[in-house]
Design a protein around this motif. Structure first.
Motif, PDB file in Angstrom:
ATOM      1  N   VAL B 308       1.067 -14.165  -1.709  1.00  0.00           N
ATOM      2  CA  VAL B 308       0.280 -13.930  -2.928  1.00  0.00           C
ATOM      3  C   VAL B 308       0.117 -15.231  -3.705  1.00  0.00           C
ATOM      4  O   VAL B 308      -0.989 -15.621  -4.080  1.00  0.00           O
ATOM      5  CB  VAL B 308       0.979 -12.883  -3.825  1.00  0.00           C
ATOM      6  CG1 VAL B 308       0.330 -12.853  -5.196  1.00  0.00           C
ATOM      7  CG2 VAL B 308       0.902 -11.530  -3.191  1.00  0.00           C
ATOM      8  N   ALA B 410      -4.753  -6.187   7.268  1.00  0.00           N
ATOM      9  CA  ALA B 410      -5.175  -4.969   6.574  1.00  0.00           C
ATOM     10  C   ALA B 410      -4.332  -4.723   5.332  1.00  0.00           C
ATOM     11  O   ALA B 410      -4.850  -4.413   4.260  1.00  0.00           O
ATOM     12  CB  ALA B 410      -5.079  -3.772   7.516  1.00  0.00           C
ATOM     13  N   VAL B 411      -3.018  -4.906   5.485  1.00  0.00           N
ATOM     14  CA  VAL B 411      -2.140  -4.638   4.351  1.00  0.00           C
ATOM     15  C   VAL B 411      -2.392  -5.639   3.228  1.00  0.00           C
ATOM     16  O   VAL B 411      -2.460  -5.280   2.046  1.00  0.00           O
ATOM     17  CB  VAL B 411      -0.666  -4.683   4.802  1.00  0.00           C
ATOM     18  CG1 VAL B 411       0.257  -4.554   3.611  1.00  0.00           C
ATOM     19  CG2 VAL B 411      -0.392  -3.580   5.796  1.00  0.00           C
ATOM     20  N   TYR B 414      -5.242  -4.833   1.191  1.00  0.00           N
ATOM     21  CA  TYR B 414      -4.959  -3.768   0.235  1.00  0.00           C
ATOM     22  C   TYR B 414      -4.314  -4.331  -1.026  1.00  0.00           C
ATOM     23  O   TYR B 414      -4.676  -3.968  -2.140  1.00  0.00           O
ATOM     24  CB  TYR B 414      -4.048  -2.709   0.864  1.00  0.00           C
ATOM     25  CG  TYR B 414      -3.510  -1.759  -0.167  1.00  0.00           C
ATOM     26  CD1 TYR B 414      -4.324  -0.779  -0.697  1.00  0.00           C
ATOM     27  CD2 TYR B 414      -2.222  -1.886  -0.667  1.00  0.00           C
ATOM     28  CE1 TYR B 414      -3.866   0.068  -1.667  1.00  0.00           C
ATOM     29  CE2 TYR B 414      -1.754  -1.052  -1.647  1.00  0.00           C
ATOM     30  CZ  TYR B 414      -2.579  -0.070  -2.144  1.00  0.00           C
ATOM     31  OH  TYR B 414      -2.120   0.755  -3.126  1.00  0.00           O
ATOM     32  N   VAL B 415      -3.359  -5.240  -0.835  1.00  0.00           N
ATOM     33  CA  VAL B 415      -2.686  -5.809  -1.994  1.00  0.00           C
ATOM     34  C   VAL B 415      -3.648  -6.692  -2.794  1.00  0.00           C
ATOM     35  O   VAL B 415      -3.405  -6.995  -3.953  1.00  0.00           O
ATOM     36  CB  VAL B 415      -1.445  -6.607  -1.549  1.00  0.00           C
ATOM     37  CG1 VAL B 415      -0.667  -7.153  -2.722  1.00  0.00           C
ATOM     38  CG2 VAL B 415      -0.538  -5.733  -0.713  1.00  0.00           C
TER      39      VAL B 415
END
Lengths: 724, 479, 325
Positions: B308, B410-411, B414-415
């Motif tokens: 992130v 993919a995850v 989403y985040v």
């Protein structure tokens, strides 16, 4: 394995045998309670009325605090009526010398306006430990020891509570708090321009705060007793009367008087919360409000749920006896004259995702719901007249629908300081108008909002004074009036304008390259990609390449305030139902760049500015209307925004939820609502019968799969044994 | 994409190579060199032969190759000529498109207004349609492209689909038979067998190579391609999304994103992981301490949070240098590349640790001790003796990591820190589909398409990785 | 033993310093204090003066690393780095950018995370080991092959699909469990069923595969053959020898993740609205509240290192042959 599944199933059965619904997210014992269930998506940042300034916070504190005024629940256009005040404020105009002027005097002569507000007698605060006194009459919890604090985790851990009567001093105290350096009230800036003495008070408090901070050496728990400071313009005249003196004439002030910023604040609460021990435990006014409103916050766990309960000390307030035409037929006056509030308890649960909210609403676990664009088809049919109606499956469930055009705008602005798209030359205007025609907001609304909105014709949304309906309200630069409704001009006209602007077929004649423009947006949700694709398509119609620069909201703000954006998307929600609140978004001296105002397009047209200066202080009337018309025309001609659209709010409610009428201005409407809890329990029961066959099937399949294995194993072992 | 008819040919293009394209070409070269190297060394060929003898691995390999082909075609970007200026110079379009786009152009161009179901001829929701006389009617509007060839008879759709499927199957059948015969002839020529004899032994599964599986897999792929050729050109076989883009096109375009994340991530991290891992194990002492310190530190930061932070930082850099990355496509590409680097940084520590352990063991081996005493330079020992002996670990980890990375994309999307929202990827499709699941009637096709294709890629990759591990890890092969 | 643990703990300190430096520099490049202030102050009427005030109140008005206005140690201590990062070492997380006490929030939100994580781990372990034993028992047969392939199949599905699909089928279609929510105490049980079940199904593929490998490795060892030759039944062999000896790698593999259970699951918690540390982190990321993110990074690193140390210790406990050196 078998026994584990069996255990699983039996535990499941045990856990839920209390009521028929396994999926009930609430304790089954509460099912007949007079509790309203709703959800919130984001935990509120501030519940302190001096700081809070967003609708997700107002849905709580507007029901807890009582500013002097409120909007009438049923009447339209929106009308202010007294809440804690005993009557509407009385205004007196003064000249420089402090002499009272006649009410119809010329604006220029008015140096000050003085508002006198009388509040009702006998209003009591909600029970709160800050008011609790011991036998000697001293405040019990104002000098907490470490030992007392040991077992305190929430406000509810204080055993003793008390109340006291609301006085005019409390209102004065709160207005002083707007200047407190620690609170950074979002309206300090604008109120400093009006309230006499507020900037001076802010300076004094700043100095005192710094001194206190240095003296104590810590950051936490610095307490300034604001009663010792003087605010020249705001005075309590007697126990139940106070006055607010403002510079010049500012009729919009009374709209501010219905916002929580002007709620009463007891000094006891501030002194109580300022104790360092409580600050350390996150027990603060920002978290646990103290009010005189119909409800009080009893559970505050924004990670999970927020619960408001009826304030036992609430004053006598009654359901309105008159409303708009049609309200009686709609059953909105059934409870006329009854004492409010009706609902005992309000339970807000945290829901991060939209899907669970919608599904729980359908299952009856939320009493009302907005409709996200994606579940629209399930709920709504648009009839041949273009009106929305509920689908059969919704009607069967007894769900009803309410719609209202919101007093807000989602617009797309051009940075008027941009050398390519900005400026006031004829060619720049034509370029902007060409884009305005090409960007088909009707399509945007139909794709991304399921038709829930109306394309804007100018800066003013419907419902505001000065908004014009029908043919005379259309934007003649983008629309034609045809077949009794506005119709977007053809793309050919846009292309012609583009050519006249110097970009034939979207090409720069000097370089022969396509015109490239940048769109700045903070749009990054899951839907963003399709929206941004749509935007590209719109510009592609003119053969203009749209370059999308999507960033996080912070960076977007940065770009806006240094003026490096070219095209941007923004929205504005009315603070109060007055055209001034929208027109000031286009007022030059209010520009974003350099002046840090809200005029994000940095639009600065001298004519518009002049008209605005006159219009803003006028009382509504034909004269003002003429000025507004002129301003709208100037703005349309310059086209600093694609006017965008005004969203339509659709809300659905179950049959057991009564007295619902959309009121876009008021936030304290929960007190008018009523519930039929028995009906709700019955419907929930019927809608949520668990489907159990999959469980049994799974068990059966498991046995079928495992059994042969077990048998073959037995045989194998046996066979082995035999060999041996 | 505006294609102006100007009499210019489709081949008048200007190559426009994205950064990830360069790296993909580099990866191709690496793979080619590796294959060439492996062909010349028996001890490297043997495990590969083992892999190709396994039926599941063989068919996974072929499907993976098919995916790779799509990804590669989608990695050749160029700008098309738009018009010829009067001075003879050619103006090129601003949007760079890929060879794959060019091949499936109809899919890209045929966009509807909004949602439509698979094989539908109408939109999925009712809309107000203005009739000729100006009155309004509420109905399902006809699609612009989906089933447009049916003209006024949308009811003929089932007949049409049926006949198209039959044609497609028939043509595919012919092709499969032809390919089988060619393969049999080729195989027969090598062993000087006749066609019939060769076919017979292929059928009976004589020899090492599982011909039956190969042909079955090829047939599967050919049938799919043939079906989509006949159907996808006139229908939206996976429906359309919210803004009317063909979901089949989006799914195919996502393949490149998935492959890039899966492969380039390892490509960029490999040099560091190998170098540092071997150095730590070989030199020991303070070098070992430093390298261990670095990777323990990096791996102790929760990886999602590290990603992130790094992704947000890249975003800032891109925002502050808008001139370097002028088009949206370039920016999305740089973000994708950055994501690969960041994922690489968070995932190299595992490999590094394994390599360190292995090098520690190897350096005690007799032949390396001997080389050291003969005064062979350290660099030479590392490159000649240690590196080749740890390559199997590298290979195993690379193939295992691949599928995990595809899933991670993919995850992360989403985040909210995945690939650029404007980039077509499975993650973005799933993310968008979350809202569609709440629609009623439910819009299931985007999610389903992403699910099926992602599952196909990851499943084959996992099956292949399993075979690679069995073949290269001698410890497990024995069991 | 004690000195060993102490030494390992000492070794953790430079790692934590490194973690701190990395996160600090990453987050402050990303977000200048001005940005943080604007984010927290909201949308309307934000003046530069308000931003300065906010920074002063929250201690963001200091220089990043070195304060030239101060002498001696104060030049280093009166900086953002010292006040915001170094304090983490004594687990003083300070207050979030929003003004809430982070330690208090973490203590509260830890429990819901554990309520999901512990059952997921335990039941998951039980299911995985049982299935792996089954596969190992039927090794080489069609059951084994199908099981292995089914495992690979399950691994190949993204966790997102499990959650979306599970919610849709179990809650929406069959009304078996609440769609989302959480409550404390026994009544919270119904909220946990679905997330825990999804966590187990999502992990069963990789778990079973991993344990099966361990069992097979053990089954092929000489002592197992001896035991079998002595006439012990297959079941007896599996339980008495294989399982017992395989517990070493299984236990050490589990120990390393136990501390990280506290961190919660980002995906599950935000889909199901569970107020744990995972959703705390996600919320902080979305709200760009980097004080919380920094604290969570630090906490995560500490827990990871504790996990490593626990693993080492558990190795020596279960296998006395490994000496601590």
């Amino acid at each position: 394995m078998v026994w584990r599944i069996a255990l699983f199933v039996s535990v499941l059965l045990l856990a839920s045998c209390g009521d028929g619904n396994w999926n009930n997210p609430y304790p089954s014992a509460d099912r007949l309670d007079n509790t309203f269930y709703s959800s919130f998506a984001k935990r509120p940042k501030h519940l302190d009325p001096a700081r809070s300034y967003s609708s997700n916070e107002y849905q709580f504190i507007a029901n807890i605090y009582t500013p002097p005024l409120q909007y009438h629940y049923l009447k339209r256009p929106y009308t202010l009526i007294p809440l804690a005040a005993s009557g509407m404020p009385v205004v007196k105009y003064l000249d420089d010398a402090g002499k009272t002027l006649a009410s119809d005097v010329d604006v220029k002569q008015i140096a000050f306006s003085e508002y006198t507000i009388k509040i009702r007698q006998g209003i009591q605060y909600q029970p709160h430990p800050a008011f609790a006194k011991d036998e000697a009459g001293n405040y019990r919890y104002h000098d907490l020891t470490d030992k007392q604090l040991e077992d305190v985790y929430t406000l509810a851990d204080f055993e003793q509570t008390d109340s006291r009567e609301l006085t005019a001093d409390d209102y004065v105290y709160q207005i002083k708090r707007l200047a407190h350096p620690d609170l950074q009230s979002p309206i300090l800036g604008i109120m400093s321009d009006y309230i006499v003495g507020l900037p001076e008070l802010a300076k004094q408090l700043d100095a005192a705060y710094k001194k206190a901070k240095q003296a104590s050496g810590t950051k936490k728990g610095i307490y300034l007793d604001l009663r010792g400071f003087d605010l020249a313009g705001v005075k309590a005249v007697d126990r139940y009367t106070y006055t607010i003196k403002i510079k010049g004439k500012y009729p919009q002030l009374i709209y501010w008087l219905n916002l929580p910023f002007f709620s009463p604040m007891p000094y006891e609460a501030i002194a109580f919360y300022a104790q360092a021990g409580l600050v350390e435990k996150n027990i603060s006014l920002d978290w646990y409000p103290v009010g005189t409103g119909p409800y009080m916050l009893t559970v505050n766990n924004p990670n999970l749920q927020m619960v408001m309960e009826r304030n036992p000390n609430y004053m006598d307030e009654y359901y309105p006896t008159e409303g708009e035409q049609g309200d009686a037929e709609a059953g909105l006056l059934v409870d006329a004259g009854k004492k409010i509030p009706f609902i005992d308890k309000i339970n807000f649960s945290l829901e991060r995702e939209g899907i669970p909210v919608w599904n729980k609403f359908l299952q009856g676990y939320y009493d009302a719901s907005g409709i996200s664009s994606d579940s629209f088809d399930q709920a709504i049919n648009i009839t041949t007249q273009g009106d929305a109606a509920l689908t059969e499956s919704m009607q069967e469930k007894g769900i009803s629908l309410l719609t209202a055009v919101q007093t807000s705008s989602f617009y797309t602005g051009f940075n008027m300081k941009d050398p390519q798209l900005g400026g006031y030359s004829e060619s720049a205007r034509k370029l902007r108008r060409a884009i305005a025609i090409a960007v088909d907001y009707e399509e945007f609304i139909s794709i991304f909002n399921n038709g829930r909105g109306v394309a804007a014709q100018g800066p003013l949304p419907p419902g505001l004074y000065g908004y014009r309906d029908g043919e005379q309200g259309i934007n003649p630069y983008v629309y034609n009036w045809k077949n009794g409704r506005p119709q977007r001009k053809s793309l050919d006209e846009a292309k012609q304008l583009l050519k006249e602007a110097g970009y034939p077929n979207g090409l720069n004649p000097e370089t022969g390259d396509k015109l490239v423009v940048n769109l700045d947006t903070a749009d990054t949700g899951p839907d963003a990609k399709s929206r941004l694709d749509w935007w590209r398509k719109q510009f592609d119609k003119l053969n203009i390449e749209l370059n999308i620069r999507s960033t996080d909201y912070n960076r977007f703000q940065d770009k806006m305030s240094n003026g490096s954006a070219q095209i941007f998307q923004w929205g504005w929600n009315a603070d109060y139902p007055d055209p001034e609140n929208f027109m000031f978004l286009l007022y030059g001296p209010n520009a974003k760049v350099g002046k840090n105002g809200e005029n994000a397009a940095n639009y600065d047209n001298p004519e518009f500015n002049k008209l605005f200066d006159v219009m803003k202080n006028m009382d509504n009337g034909p004269e003002r209307l003429a000025l507004i018309d002129k301003m709208v025309e100037v703005a349309r001609q310059d086209s600093p925004w694609l006017w965008g659209f005004h969203p339509k709010a659709f809300s659905l409610q179950h049959s057991w939820y009564k007295n619902v009428k959309p009121n876009l201005m008021a936030n304290n409407t929960l007190k008018y609502k009523r519930l039929d809890a028995a009906l709700r329990a019955e419907k929930r029961q019927a809608w949520n019968k668990p489907v159990t066959w999959p469980l049994y099937t799974a068990l059966l399949v498991f046995i079928i799969v495992v059994l042969p294995g077990v048998i073959s194993y037995r045989r194998k072992e046996h066979g082995k044994g035999g060999k041996r | 994409m505006n294609i102006v008819e100007t009499g210019l040919s489709w081949w008048q293009v200007k190559p426009d190579v994205l950064w990830t394209d360069w790296l993909i070409y580099a990866l191709l070269i690496v793979v080619a060199v590796f294959i060439n190297h492996a062909r010349q060394h028996e001890h490297l060929r043997a495990p590969w032969r083992l892999i190709l003898r396994r039926r599941l691995a063989m068919s996974s390999c072929i499907i993976l190759l098919a995916f790779a082909t799509v990804g590669l075609l989608d990695s050749v970007h160029f700008r098309q000529a738009v018009e010829q200026r009067s001075d003879g110079t050619i103006r090129y379009g601003n949007e760079s498109i890929s060879l794959f786009d060019q091949i499936v152009l109809p899919l890209k161009k045929y966009t509807e207004k909004t949602y439509s179901a698979p094989f539908a001829v109408q939109l999925y929701s009712k809309e107000n349609i203005e009739m000729d006389d100006g009155s309004m009617r509420r109905d399902y509007p006809r699609l612009k492209y989906g089933g447009a060839h049916l003209a006024d008879k949308p009811s003929a759709r089932y007949e049409d689909i049926k006949s198209r499927v039959i044609t497609a199957l028939w043509k595919a059948g012919v092709l499969i038979v032809a390919i089988t015969i060619i393969l049999a002839l080729w195989r027969g020529a090598k062993r000087s067998q006749g066609l019939a004899c060769s076919l017979r032994s292929m059928w009976l599964g004589h020899g090492d190579i599982p011909w039956k599986t190969i042909i079955a897999t090829l047939a599967f792929i050919i049938i799919l391609i043939s079906l989509s050729l006949h159907l996808a050109t006139v229908y939206h076989i996976f429906g359309t999304d919210k803004v009317g883009q063909d979901v089949f096109y989006l799914t195919l375009k996502s393949i490149r994103t998935g492959l890039v994340i899966g492969t380039l991530t390892t490509l960029v991290m490999l040099p560091f992981a190998i170098m540092l891992g071997i150095m730590a194990g070989y030199y020991r002492g303070w070098i070992d301490d430093v390298i261990q310190y670095i990777y323990t530190t990096l791996s102790s930061i929760p990886s999602v949070l590290l990603i992130v932070a790094a992704v947000l930082m890249i975003q800032v850099i891109i925002d502050n240098n808008p001139d370097v990355f002028s088009t949206l496509q370039q920016r999305a590409d740089v973000k994708l590349l950055a994501l690969c680097f960041i994922l690489g940084i968070t995932s190299w520590t595992g490999l590094c640790r394994l390599l360190r352990g292995e090098s520690l063991k190897l350096r005690e081996a007799d032949y390396i001790q001997a080389a050291q005493s003969f005064g062979v330079s350290n660099l030479k020992i590392i490159t000649r003796h240690i590196l080749p002996n740890v390559m199997h670990i590298v290979l195993i980890l690379v193939v295992i990591d691949f599928s995990g990375l595809v899933l991670a994309e993919a995850v992360l999307s989403y985040v909210g820190v995945g690939v650029d929202p404007s980039m077509i990827s499975w993650g973005n499709m799933i993310n968008g589909a979350r809202l569609e699941m709440a629609r009623e009637p439910i819009v299931w096709w985007s999610l389903m398409a992403a699910f099926v294709f992602m599952l196909m890629l990851v499943l084959t990759a996992n099956l292949f990785a399993d075979a690679v591990r069995d073949a290269f890890d001698p410890r497990l092969r024995n069991s | 033993m004690l000195t060993y643990i102490l030494r390992r703990l000492m070794y953790a300190i430079p790692i934590l310093i490194g973690v701190n430096l990395i996160t600090f520099s990453l987050f402050f490049i990303v977000n200048t204090p001005d940005n943080i202030a604007r984010m927290q102050l909201g949308v309307k009427n934000v003046t530069p003066a308000a931003i300065e005030k906010w920074k002063a109140n929250h201690g963001y008005d200091k220089p990043l690393l070195f304060n030239k206005n101060n002498d001696g140690m104060a030049a280093f201590t009166d900086t953002i780095f010292y006040t915001k990062s170094v304090k983490l070492f004594v687990f003083d997380f300070g207050s979030s950018d929003e003004g809430r006490d982070i330690s208090h929030d973490i203590q509260q939100r830890m429990w819901p995370s554990l309520a999901i994580a512990i059952p997921s781990l335990l039941v998951g372990l039980l299911v995985n080991i049982t299935l792996a034993m089954l596969l190992a028992f039927f090794r080489g047969t069609y059951i084994d092959i199908t099981g292995v392939i089914a495992g690979i199949f399950l691994i190949s599905i993204s966790a997102l699909f499990y959650i979306i699909g599970g919610q849709y089928i179990m809650s929406k279609l069959w009304h078996l469990v609440p769609i989302s929510g959480y409550s404390e105490g026994f009544s919270g049980f119904k909220f946990l069923i679905l997330p825990v079940a999804i966590a187990i199904v999502g992990g069963v593929g990789s778990g079973t595969r991993w344990y099966r490998t361990i069992f097979l490795e053990e089954i092929n060892k000489d002592y197992v053959r001896t035991a079998r030759a002595k006439g012990l039944s297959e079941i007896g062999v599996l339980f008495r020898h294989v399982l017992k000896n395989a517990m070493i790698p299984i236990l050490t593999g589990v120990v390393v993740i136990i501390p990280l259970l506290f961190m919660g699951s980002l995906l599950t918690e935000s889909f199901f609205g569970i107020p744990g540390l995972g959703s705390y982190t996600i919320d902080a990321i979305h709200a760009q509240d980097f004080a919380i993110v920094r604290a969570m990074v630090f906490l995560g690193s500490v827990l990871y290192i504790i996990g490593l140390i626990l693993t080492d210790i558990s190795y020596t406990l279960v296998d006395p042959r490994i000496r601590l050196s």
